[in-house]
Enzyme design. Structure first.
Site, PDB file in Angstrom:
ATOM      1  CB  CYS A   1      -0.993  -0.027   1.156  1.00 17.10           C
ATOM      2  SG  CYS A   1      -2.345   1.171   0.976  1.00 17.10           S
TER       3      CYS A   1
ATOM      4  CG  HIS B   1      -4.857  -2.928   2.215  1.00 14.41           C
ATOM      5  ND1 HIS B   1      -3.994  -2.626   3.243  1.00 14.41           N
ATOM      6  CD2 HIS B   1      -5.339  -1.746   1.771  1.00 14.41           C
ATOM      7  CE1 HIS B   1      -3.961  -1.319   3.421  1.00 14.41           C
ATOM      8  NE2 HIS B   1      -4.770  -0.758   2.533  1.00 14.41           N
TER       9      HIS B   1
ATOM     10  CD  GLU C   1      -3.406  -5.969   4.772  1.00 12.51           C
ATOM     11  OE1 GLU C   1      -3.702  -4.806   5.119  1.00 12.51           O
ATOM     12  OE2 GLU C   1      -2.753  -6.237   3.733  1.00 12.51           O
TER      13      GLU C   1
END
Length: 198
Positions: free
Chosen positions: A77, A169, A171
């Site tokens: 990011c 992202h 995750e």
């Protein structure tokens, strides 16, 4: 061991959990000796580019990060954007590890670029929906492995020498996001044979 750089900004605990879920040992740190001992560096980040570079300078991490030449580094990011030469967000230099500029997103659609969007790539294994949250982007270049279409081309994954950037992202992008993160930690996206495992 994977060193996740802690400079006071970013979703570092979520990144650490994701990395450990994949079976890697990880440590949050701003300690030079630990960073130098690590096999892999992750630079996370959420927020404003100028604030991030200020925090990196305050923790005396700038010369350490700029001189990582002998091991892979992954920016996620804002961390991806920090790897580039310069950002229009605050008109400030980055780590200058990947050639190119960070520019405002110019799109007919609302900015920030927020939510799920499909990756487009010559590597068909990378073409899945992932979760983005950002208002600035890297310029398109030969180092872009995958991009998203948001009324303009937005780099989603870049790789240059031993530096990898992921704009979205991983995750927060489900099992596929974790698979992309795992591929980055295994050496990246330039090897078609490695990608075939995804």
């Amino acid at each position: 061991m994977i060193a996740i750089i802690d400079y006071g900004l970013g979703n570092i605990k979520n990144i650490k959990r994701a990395v450990e879920h994949l079976g890697y040992a990880a440590q949050l740190t701003d300690d030079e000796s630990i960073i130098k001992q690590a096999d892999f560096i992750i630079l996370p980040g959420v927020g404003h580019f100028k604030d991030a570079m200020r925090a990196i300078n305050q923790r005396q991490l700038l010369p350490i990060l700029k001189n990582i030449k002998d091991k892979p580094m992954l920016g996620i990011c804002l961390g991806m954007q920090l790897l580039f030469e310069h950002s229009a967000e605050g008109d400030v230099d980055g780590l200058q590890l990947i050639p190119g500029q960070i520019i405002p997103i110019q799109s007919p659609y609302p900015v920030p670029h927020l939510g799920w969007n499909n990756l487009i790539s010559d590597h068909k294994q990378l073409e899945h929906d992932v979760y983005f949250v950002h208002s600035y982007q890297a310029e398109m270049s030969d180092n872009v492995i995958a991009y998203a279409d948001y009324g303009t081309k937005i780099p989603g994954i870049v790789q240059y020498e031993n530096y990898i950037g992921i704009q979205f992202h991983p995750e927060k992008s489900g099992e596929y996001g974790l698979a992309i993160l795992n591929q980055a930690l295994q050496g990246g996206f330039l090897n078609d044979q490695a990608l075939a495992g995804n």
